[in-house]
Design a protein around this motif. Structure first.
Motif, PDB file in Angstrom:
ATOM      1  N   THR A  99     -63.534  85.166  36.096  1.00  0.00           N
ATOM      2  CA  THR A  99     -62.443  84.991  37.308  1.00  0.00           C
ATOM      3  C   THR A  99     -62.816  85.419  38.598  1.00  0.00           C
ATOM      4  OG1 THR A  99     -61.115  86.829  36.647  1.00  0.00           O
ATOM      5  CG2 THR A  99     -60.526  85.048  35.431  1.00  0.00           C
ATOM      6  N   ASP A 100     -61.959  85.061  39.637  1.00  0.00           N
ATOM      7  CA  ASP A 100     -62.398  85.875  41.013  1.00  0.00           C
ATOM      8  C   ASP A 100     -61.833  87.438  41.058  1.00  0.00           C
ATOM      9  OD1 ASP A 100     -63.152  83.673  41.954  1.00  0.00           O
ATOM     10  OD2 ASP A 100     -61.390  83.186  43.050  1.00  0.00           O
ATOM     11  N   LYS A 101     -60.999  87.679  40.029  1.00  0.00           N
ATOM     12  CA  LYS A 101     -60.586  89.136  39.786  1.00  0.00           C
ATOM     13  C   LYS A 101     -61.528  90.004  39.267  1.00  0.00           C
ATOM     14  CE  LYS A 101     -56.132  89.532  39.762  1.00  0.00           C
ATOM     15  NZ  LYS A 101     -54.740  89.712  39.469  1.00  0.00           N
ATOM     16  N   THR A 102     -62.252  89.226  38.176  1.00  0.00           N
ATOM     17  CA  THR A 102     -63.252  89.888  37.311  1.00  0.00           C
ATOM     18  C   THR A 102     -64.336  90.275  38.274  1.00  0.00           C
ATOM     19  OG1 THR A 102     -62.506  88.932  35.136  1.00  0.00           O
ATOM     20  CG2 THR A 102     -64.872  89.964  35.157  1.00  0.00           C
ATOM     21  N   PHE A 103     -64.685  89.247  39.083  1.00  0.00           N
ATOM     22  CA  PHE A 103     -65.993  89.450  39.869  1.00  0.00           C
ATOM     23  C   PHE A 103     -65.800  90.335  41.052  1.00  0.00           C
ATOM     24  CE2 PHE A 103     -68.555  88.148  43.677  1.00  0.00           C
ATOM     25  CZ  PHE A 103     -69.847  88.480  43.229  1.00  0.00           C
ATOM     26  N   LEU A 104     -64.737  90.185  41.750  1.00  0.00           N
ATOM     27  CA  LEU A 104     -64.399  90.919  43.112  1.00  0.00           C
ATOM     28  C   LEU A 104     -63.701  92.131  42.636  1.00  0.00           C
ATOM     29  CD1 LEU A 104     -63.305  87.856  45.132  1.00  0.00           C
ATOM     30  CD2 LEU A 104     -65.291  88.890  45.303  1.00  0.00           C
ATOM     31  N   GLY A 105     -62.992  92.429  41.749  1.00  0.00           N
ATOM     32  CA  GLY A 105     -62.251  93.541  41.345  1.00  0.00           C
ATOM     33  C   GLY A 105     -60.793  93.342  42.022  1.00  0.00           C
ATOM     34  N   GLN A 106     -59.845  94.195  41.385  1.00  0.00           N
ATOM     35  CA  GLN A 106     -58.572  94.289  41.600  1.00  0.00           C
ATOM     36  C   GLN A 106     -58.185  94.983  42.887  1.00  0.00           C
ATOM     37  OE1 GLN A 106     -55.476  94.582  38.487  1.00  0.00           O
ATOM     38  NE2 GLN A 106     -57.300  94.138  36.960  1.00  0.00           N
ATOM     39  N   VAL A 107     -57.037  94.364  43.826  1.00  0.00           N
ATOM     40  CA  VAL A 107     -56.817  95.168  44.692  1.00  0.00           C
ATOM     41  C   VAL A 107     -55.690  96.327  44.178  1.00  0.00           C
ATOM     42  CG1 VAL A 107     -54.991  95.116  46.735  1.00  0.00           C
ATOM     43  CG2 VAL A 107     -56.675  93.057  46.072  1.00  0.00           C
ATOM     44  N   VAL A 108     -56.369  97.498  44.650  1.00  0.00           N
ATOM     45  CA  VAL A 108     -55.483  98.954  44.306  1.00  0.00           C
ATOM     46  C   VAL A 108     -55.075  99.423  45.727  1.00  0.00           C
ATOM     47  CG1 VAL A 108     -55.757 101.027  43.132  1.00  0.00           C
ATOM     48  CG2 VAL A 108     -56.966  99.088  42.367  1.00  0.00           C
ATOM     49  N   PRO A 109     -53.861  99.721  45.859  1.00  0.00           N
ATOM     50  CA  PRO A 109     -53.317 100.514  47.173  1.00  0.00           C
ATOM     51  C   PRO A 109     -54.091 101.786  47.103  1.00  0.00           C
ATOM     52  CG  PRO A 109     -51.269  99.707  45.782  1.00  0.00           C
ATOM     53  CD  PRO A 109     -52.536  99.303  44.988  1.00  0.00           C
ATOM     54  N   PRO A 110     -54.449 102.220  48.337  1.00  0.00           N
ATOM     55  CA  PRO A 110     -55.244 103.448  48.223  1.00  0.00           C
ATOM     56  C   PRO A 110     -54.477 104.826  47.731  1.00  0.00           C
ATOM     57  CG  PRO A 110     -54.434 102.673  50.543  1.00  0.00           C
ATOM     58  CD  PRO A 110     -53.975 101.576  49.484  1.00  0.00           C
ATOM     59  N   GLN A 111     -53.183 105.095  47.705  1.00  0.00           N
ATOM     60  CA  GLN A 111     -52.820 106.192  47.026  1.00  0.00           C
ATOM     61  C   GLN A 111     -52.745 105.952  45.810  1.00  0.00           C
ATOM     62  OE1 GLN A 111     -51.306 103.702  48.824  1.00  0.00           O
ATOM     63  NE2 GLN A 111     -49.237 102.950  48.149  1.00  0.00           N
ATOM     64  N   GLU A 112     -53.085 104.876  44.979  1.00  0.00           N
ATOM     65  CA  GLU A 112     -53.426 104.780  43.555  1.00  0.00           C
ATOM     66  C   GLU A 112     -54.743 105.029  42.962  1.00  0.00           C
ATOM     67  OE1 GLU A 112     -51.209 101.531  42.255  1.00  0.00           O
ATOM     68  OE2 GLU A 112     -49.456 101.716  43.158  1.00  0.00           O
ATOM     69  N   LEU A 113     -55.571 104.890  43.873  1.00  0.00           N
ATOM     70  CA  LEU A 113     -57.064 105.106  43.735  1.00  0.00           C
ATOM     71  C   LEU A 113     -57.200 106.265  42.828  1.00  0.00           C
ATOM     72  CD1 LEU A 113     -59.010 103.971  46.660  1.00  0.00           C
ATOM     73  CD2 LEU A 113     -58.775 102.700  44.433  1.00  0.00           C
ATOM     74  N   THR A 114     -58.158 106.381  41.789  1.00  0.00           N
ATOM     75  CA  THR A 114     -58.574 107.693  40.940  1.00  0.00           C
ATOM     76  C   THR A 114     -59.963 107.570  40.918  1.00  0.00           C
ATOM     77  OG1 THR A 114     -58.531 106.543  39.042  1.00  0.00           O
ATOM     78  CG2 THR A 114     -56.371 107.430  39.768  1.00  0.00           C
ATOM     79  N   LEU A 115     -60.543 108.785  40.769  1.00  0.00           N
ATOM     80  CA  LEU A 115     -61.944 108.841  40.445  1.00  0.00           C
ATOM     81  C   LEU A 115     -62.446 107.735  39.414  1.00  0.00           C
ATOM     82  CD1 LEU A 115     -62.741 112.529  41.037  1.00  0.00           C
ATOM     83  CD2 LEU A 115     -63.213 110.631  42.785  1.00  0.00           C
ATOM     84  N   GLN A 116     -61.643 107.663  38.487  1.00  0.00           N
ATOM     85  CA  GLN A 116     -62.064 107.041  37.303  1.00  0.00           C
ATOM     86  C   GLN A 116     -61.926 105.420  37.806  1.00  0.00           C
ATOM     87  OE1 GLN A 116     -59.165 107.117  33.781  1.00  0.00           O
ATOM     88  NE2 GLN A 116     -60.618 105.875  32.656  1.00  0.00           N
TER      89      GLN A 116
END
Length: 516
Positions: A99-116
């Protein structure tokens, strides 16, 4: 392998003479291959600049944001160079099982980004390929295997295409089932499995590279339907051979010249080399991203085999083929703009995925591919296509955007000037949205403390090298182009956020319904 080589020793491929006064690009004009869907889309192009794994990372995020907003359906062309092609080519040929999402990655709001989030990338994601390139090891591996001038391309294929299963040296590439069927009507020994096809619904792909001569360089295009140099440069090749003047189907490239002239159907039969000499997707990204011999010497890897292909002019195919060196598209034009101007698109979004921090003072500091477009570099005149008077407003507009701490972008309308080297007609207007790779303090302010701390660490001592201006080479010495998972992910996240946070602007630019 021997059987494969015998089976496809001779192939019948189509030529297009671009010197014909009635010539139009095959994707819009060839009765057997033209793409009706293109004319139903706005006459818009996206240009993804070069810049190694830095640009590959930024391009990943930019495509993620555009896909998330469902805007690619409004785009007619994607033009890419070097590192931009390292993401755009696998995206265009992405197998249906991924899927496109698998290749490109999911959209994550900046405030929800974690080091993991930043440290983890699934096996099929583009981010995983960029962060686990191990390119130097691949160089050595293929050098030991005597890959010769295929070394660089094989290394990049291993890195960016193999994880997706589209790196076979025994398979050509084309556009779709229609183009496959057309090829098979002329080649009874070929079959459908000899070709990779573009994922349905993608914009038409154009990959830029450079045919290198001692005293000049020539812009070479590869698309799913054709490859070559459109403008005829008479006598510019070895021993007075012509360079340019048209295209041929990619599966016929890197061949001996045809034994007989083309017939009324403009089809010729050519002899290919062994299976290691097929023109593959690995060759496309290798040719687009191959550094110059001078760069290789500085990196102490001038022993490396860079791409060389047999070339003959489509308008003079009876002259013996000659093997030429091909190099990075950025040796001549690193933004991917010229193919779009040649096709007279109405609007372009240019993603300048640069290592150059934007600075004011005097004439300012800006990516070095931009000033030549406006005649600002007298020693590099080939790329002039816009008025000198439009340069300072662009620089100031980008500086103002940076000062406002948001996404660094600027939109303006330009009158195109004639450029004979690229075959660009003058006297018409185009709208360009410039998107510049730069820090965005508004985005940084939304990050969680632990992620913000990581960004501060990566910013380091400044440009080049500090986030987001990673070096093209040796960012993480002694690795040549490798970036860490955190470096790749953060740049992709920022680049994606630049699209999402300017949703209305990108929608207005790409959703306009006029058709050219």
């Amino acid at each position: 392998m021997a059987f494969f080589g015998n089976r496809l020793k001779h192939v019948a491929c189509k030529l297009w003479d671009a010197t014909d006064s009635n010539f139009d690009f095959p994707e819009r004009s060839d009765p057997n291959l033209k793409i009706a869907e293109l004319d139903s889309r706005p006459n818009v192009g996206l240009a993804f600049s070069g810049g190694g794994t830095r640009s590959a990372s930024a391009t990943l995020g930019q495509l993620r944001g555009l896909t998330h907003l469902n805007l690619l359906k409004n785009v007619r062309y994607i033009s890419c160079v070097s590192g931009g092609s390292w993401t755009c080519v696998p995206f265009s040929y992405l197998p249906n099982g991924i899927t496109d999402k698998t290749f490109l990655g999911q959209v994550v709001p900046p405030q929800e980004l974690t080091l993991q989030n930043l440290q983890t990338s699934p096996q099929n994601r583009g981010a995983h390929a960029i962060a686990n390139s191990g390119l130097f090891d691949n160089f050595l591996k293929h050098s030991v295997r005597f890959a010769g001038d295929e070394t660089f391309s094989r290394a990049l294929g291993d890195t960016f295409l193999h994880p997706l299963g589209i790196d076979s040296l025994k398979r050509f590439f084309t556009l779709n089932q229609k183009s496959v069927d057309n090829i098979l009507t002329r080649n009874s020994k070929m079959n459908e499995n000899d070709f990779y096809q573009v994922r349905s619904g993608r914009p038409f792909l154009i990959v830029g590279s450079t045919l290198v001569r001692p005293k000049n360089k020539f812009h070479f295009e590869t698309t799913p339907l054709y490859a070559g140099i459109r403008v005829l440069h008479a006598g510019a090749g070895s021993k007075g051979r012509d360079i340019g003047g048209g295209y041929l189907e990619p599966f016929g490239f890197d061949s001996e010249e045809p034994e007989d002239p083309p017939g009324a159907d403009t089809v010729v039969t050519v002899r290919l080399g062994g299976s290691r000499h097929r023109y593959t997707l690995s060759d496309v990204i290798g040719t687009s991203g191959a550094p110059s011999s001078g760069v290789l010497a500085k990196l102490s890897i001038d022993w490396l085999g860079l791409p060389e292909f047999k070339y003959w002019s489509a308008v003079n195919p009876n002259v013996n083929a000659r093997e030429y060196t091909f190099g990075d598209g950025g040796l001549l034009e690193n933004l991917g703009i010229m193919p779009l101007l040649a096709r007279k698109v109405d609007r372009i979004v240019v993603f300048v995925n640069t290592k150059h921090e934007l600075k004011g003072g005097g004439k300012g500091q800006i990516n070095d591919s931009i000033p030549p477009l406006f005649g600002q570099t007298p020693d590099f005149k080939l790329n002039r296509v816009f008025s000198e008077s439009k340069y300072q407003p662009l620089v100031q507009g980008l500086l103002d955007a940076k000062e406002a701490e948001g996404t660094v972008l600027f939109k303006d309308t330009y009158t195109v000037q004639e450029n004979l080297h690229y075959g660009i007609e003058g006297g018409w207007d185009i709208e360009i949205l410039w998107v510049y790779n730069e820090r965005v303090k508004a985005w940084e302010s939304e990050l969680a403390p632990e992620v913000k701390s990581e960004v501060s660490r990566l910013i380091g001592t400044g440009s080049p090298g500090g986030f987001p201006h990673y070096k093209t080479f040796f960012q993480n010495f002694p690795a040549i182009i490798d970036l860490s998972s955190e470096q790749v992910s953060l740049l992709a996240e920022l680049s994606c956020a630049n699209i999402i946070s300017n949703k209305r602007l990108f929608e207005d630019t790409l959703n306009q319904s006029d058709k050219g």
